[in-house]
Each structure stands twice: as structure tokens, then as C-alpha cells.
Design an enzyme around this catalytic site. Structure first.
Site, PDB file in Angstrom:
ATOM      1  N   GLU A  91     -10.385  -0.228   5.095  1.00  0.00           N
ATOM      2  CA  GLU A  91     -10.862   1.115   4.780  1.00  0.00           C
ATOM      3  C   GLU A  91     -10.853   1.358   3.271  1.00  0.00           C
ATOM      4  OE1 GLU A  91      -8.949   3.226   8.780  1.00  0.00           O
ATOM      5  OE2 GLU A  91      -8.310   3.858   6.774  1.00  0.00           O
ATOM      6  N   CYS A 104      -9.780   5.435  -3.261  1.00  0.00           N
ATOM      7  CA  CYS A 104      -8.518   4.950  -2.691  1.00  0.00           C
ATOM      8  C   CYS A 104      -8.789   3.587  -2.060  1.00  0.00           C
ATOM      9  CB  CYS A 104      -7.999   5.933  -1.644  1.00  0.00           C
ATOM     10  SG  CYS A 104      -6.436   5.426  -0.880  1.00  0.00           S
ATOM     11  N   CYS A 111      -0.532  -3.791   7.794  1.00  0.00           N
ATOM     12  CA  CYS A 111       0.671  -3.566   6.996  1.00  0.00           C
ATOM     13  C   CYS A 111       1.890  -3.900   7.841  1.00  0.00           C
ATOM     14  CB  CYS A 111       0.722  -2.102   6.543  1.00  0.00           C
ATOM     15  SG  CYS A 111       2.115  -1.696   5.469  1.00  0.00           S
ATOM     16  N   CYS A 115       6.129   2.095   8.561  1.00  0.00           N
ATOM     17  CA  CYS A 115       6.441   3.527   8.513  1.00  0.00           C
ATOM     18  C   CYS A 115       6.038   4.158   9.845  1.00  0.00           C
ATOM     19  CB  CYS A 115       5.703   4.204   7.367  1.00  0.00           C
ATOM     20  SG  CYS A 115       6.173   3.559   5.740  1.00  0.00           S
ATOM     21  N   CYS A 118       2.729   6.411  10.214  1.00  0.00           N
ATOM     22  CA  CYS A 118       1.509   5.901   9.581  1.00  0.00           C
ATOM     23  C   CYS A 118       0.704   5.031  10.537  1.00  0.00           C
ATOM     24  CB  CYS A 118       1.882   5.106   8.333  1.00  0.00           C
ATOM     25  SG  CYS A 118       0.470   4.454   7.421  1.00  0.00           S
ATOM     26  N   CYS A 337      -4.580   7.077   6.562  1.00  0.00           N
ATOM     27  CA  CYS A 337      -4.776   5.643   6.373  1.00  0.00           C
ATOM     28  C   CYS A 337      -4.655   4.909   7.698  1.00  0.00           C
ATOM     29  CB  CYS A 337      -3.733   5.096   5.395  1.00  0.00           C
ATOM     30  SG  CYS A 337      -4.041   5.549   3.698  1.00  0.00           S
TER      31      CYS A 337
END
Length: 350
Positions: A91, A104, A111, A115, A118, A337
């Protein structure tokens, strides 16, 4: 697979040219073609000899970002889902501000930081992006802005992934963005955000840049931060704060503390007061950016009520902490995100 031409910094390109029997000044011409004229083939570089163009074609390729989809918000924010050469997807977001256009960028496919609030971490980490694949996102954004005679004025490295777990590629990206013959973005108009990878924070402090550093903190203590951010078990709260203190002493730069407000979890006045006490005790030059958490269907968190957001902000300000509430952008287009990529992964899995 051949490396991407965007993977080379200006200095690395000069070295490659010398090693291949070409004058170093050609690096400036090549950078002009790829970053100023923004061509997508070596054949178009008409002021280079055919021999040099052939060498470039034999050794490098351009990054191909295939637009899978894009969503445009009522506020002008555009979120792109790009396909990569290996069928992974990333993205990139273009945001319109009254002071210019910000991009961004993503640094990893997925990832592993984990978290709990997220969407980026859903599905884990697939791979790191190369420096060139990060660069290509900004070039793609700039080519879109070229249509309206606008330019990228600022960059935030806050997309999918942890940039300090892909440190070398992130630094290649940064060097190409700030180089006067590259996109020539002012260093103070670029922000790198990390979840707190302590060794990389120390390393970044030695880079001698004026690039902004933001830390995703999201809690004022070890216990709560470990609950929200498993990375805190690798790099505990105190170690993170000490590394940030070192960074500030080394650079003199203010640090932004990103704090996602989650209803009933980390958003009480006592949390604000505890965070303020930590920053004052560390004598930190800090700015706290409060972020009302985006709703993610896969996560069991709710947004902090509006009045509680203001109370949290007031508690920080009353203790002398510089704090703002981030203006929301793209709230109507799954702007958190990883949400667009997550939907794409679900669709492909069916």
C-alpha cells in the site's frame, strides 16, 4: 533477478560507472532521467551512448508497480494497492494538505512486529522491500501529481512494515529522496516512524541527518506497552526511552511520540499523566501526536470517545507537554495501514 536501478544511491552509481569504464559524471545524467524526467526505460536516455544504455539494460531493471486498485477519499487522500513482481501487494498513500502533498510509503510486505491494534501485521511478514521498491512508490506518486503540475513535498515512512527492521534498504531510499539530483526532498520534510528497534535507533543517531524520527509508543509503561506491542518484550520501554534520549543528545532533534488512543485500554487521564511524567523525567524534547485508533474488523478494539480524546490531550498540555490530535484523513477508504492489502489477501484466498 537483476537489481533495480533505484536500488543504487548516487555514490553507488558513480562507483558502478567507474567499474564499467564509464565516466562518473554520467551518474548525474542517469539520476536526471529517472528522478526528474521520470522515464521508465533505459532506451529513453537519449544523451547516453548506446553502449552505456546497453550496459544499464544488461545489469538493471526498473521497478514495476502494477496498480491493483485505488480508493479516493472525500478529503482528497488516495490509497493505492500496488502489485509487485512476485505477486505480493503493498500500500502507498498520497495525502493532500494545505501545505502540500505527502506520501506515506511501505517498507515491508507485511510486518512481524505484531501490534495488536494494527492491520499491517495480519498474515505476518512476507519479505523486505528493496530500497528501489520503496523509491518506486514515491516516483509513482510523483508521476500522478505530475498530471496536475504538483509535486511531492513531504514523505512519511509510516506504511506497512517496520523500517528499522529493513534498515539498509530504508537508508538507500532516504539517500535517494534527499539527494539534490534525486527527488530533492528537504530532510526536515521526511519522517521515519519506528516501533522501537533499539539497535537501529542508535545507528540512525549516527547517520548525521536532519530527518525526523517518530516513535510508536502507544503506552506509558512496560506492562501496557507489552500488551499492545509484543516488540516491547524484545526492546523494553526503558531501553527504548534511553535510545531516544541518546538520539536526541546526538542530533538535537525533537522526537514525535505517536500515541494511538484505544477506547478503555490506554486512553485514560492517568495514562496521559504517566506519559507526561516519563517525558519530563527523561528531559525529552518531545511532541505527542494523538491518533484516534482506526477501527479494524479483525481487532477487538473501539475508538476512544471524542470527549475522552480532548481530556487526554488536556492532561498532557497541563503538564507542559506539546501535544496535538492528528487530523484524520481517508477515514472513509479503509485508511488504516494494511486494511486494503488485508482485503486483497482475503479475496485471493477464496
Amino acid at each position: 533477478m537483476k537489481p533495480f536501478i533505484y536500488d543504487l544511491t548516487f555514490d553507488q552509481l558513480q562507483v558502478w560507472l567507474k567499474e564499467n569504464g564509464e565516466p562518473a559524471f554520467r551518474a548525474g545524467q542517469i539520476f536526471d532521467w529517472i528522478y526528474v524526467k521520470r522515464v521508465m526505460s533505459f532506451e529513453e536516455m537519449s544523451n547516453l551512448s548506446k553502449g552505456l544504455r546497453d550496459k544499464l539494460m544488461d545489469n538493471f531493471q526498473f521497478v514495476t508497480l502494477k496498480e491493483i486498485t485505488h480508493m479516493k477519499s472525500s478529503d482528497g487522500t488516495i490509497k493505492f494497492l500496488f502489485g509487485l513482481h512476485d505477486d505480493n501487494a503493498i500500500e502507498t498513500v498520497v495525502m493532500k494538505h494545505n501545505y502540500g502533498n505527502s506520501v506515506c510509503v511501505t517498507t515491508q510486505v507485511g510486518c512481524r512486529v505484531g501490534c495488536t491494534f494494527c492491520a499491517s501485521t495480519l498474515g505476518g511478514l512476507k519479505r523486505n522491500l528493496t530500497g528501489g521498491e520503496i523509491v518506486a512508490q514515491v516516483v509513482a506518486a510523483q508521476k500522478i501529481l505530475d498530471e496536475t503540475n504538483e509535486r511531492v513535498s513531504s514523505i512519511v515512512i509510516m506504511g506497512i512494515g517496520e523500517p528499522f527492521e529493513n534498515y539498509d534498504a530504508t537508508m538507500v531510499f532516504l539517500r535517494n529522496m534527499i539527494h539534490e539530483k534525486g527527488l530533492n526532498i528537504g530532510q526536515r520534510h521526511i519522517t521515519v516512524s519506528t516501533s522501537g528497534i533499539v539497535p537501529s535507533i542508535y545507528k540512525f543517531a549516527e547517520e548525521n541527518t536532519q530527518i525526523n524520527l517518530a516513535i510508536s509508543i502507544h503506552a506509558p509503561n512496560d506492562k501496557l506497552r507489552s500488551k499492545l506491542m509484543p516488540v516491547n518484550r524484545r526492546f523494553p520501554f526503558e531501553e527504548v526511552m534511553n535510545s531516544l534520549k541518546f538520539y536526541q543528545e546526538k542530533t538535537g532533534r525533537r522526537i514525535t511520540f505517536e500515541y494511538a488512543l484505544i477506547g478503555g485500554v490506554n486512553d485514560q487521564v492517568e495514562h496521559a499523566e504517566e506519559l507526561a511524567d516519563v517525558l519530563q523525567r527523561m528531559d525529552m524534547l518531545a511532541h505527542v501526536n494523538l491518533i484516534p485508533v482506526n477501527y479494524v474488523p479483525e481487532r477487538n478494539y473501539v475508538r476512544t470517545p471524542r470527549n475522552d480524546i480532548f481530556k487526554f490531550h488536556r492532561a498532557l498540555v497541563d503538564k507542559g507537554i506539546n501535544a496535538t490530535i492528528r487530523r484524520e484523513q481517508g477515514h472513509d477508504i479503509a485508511a488504516a495501514c494494511g486494511q486494503l492489502r488485508s482485503k486483497h489477501m482475503e479475496s485471493n484466498a477464496r
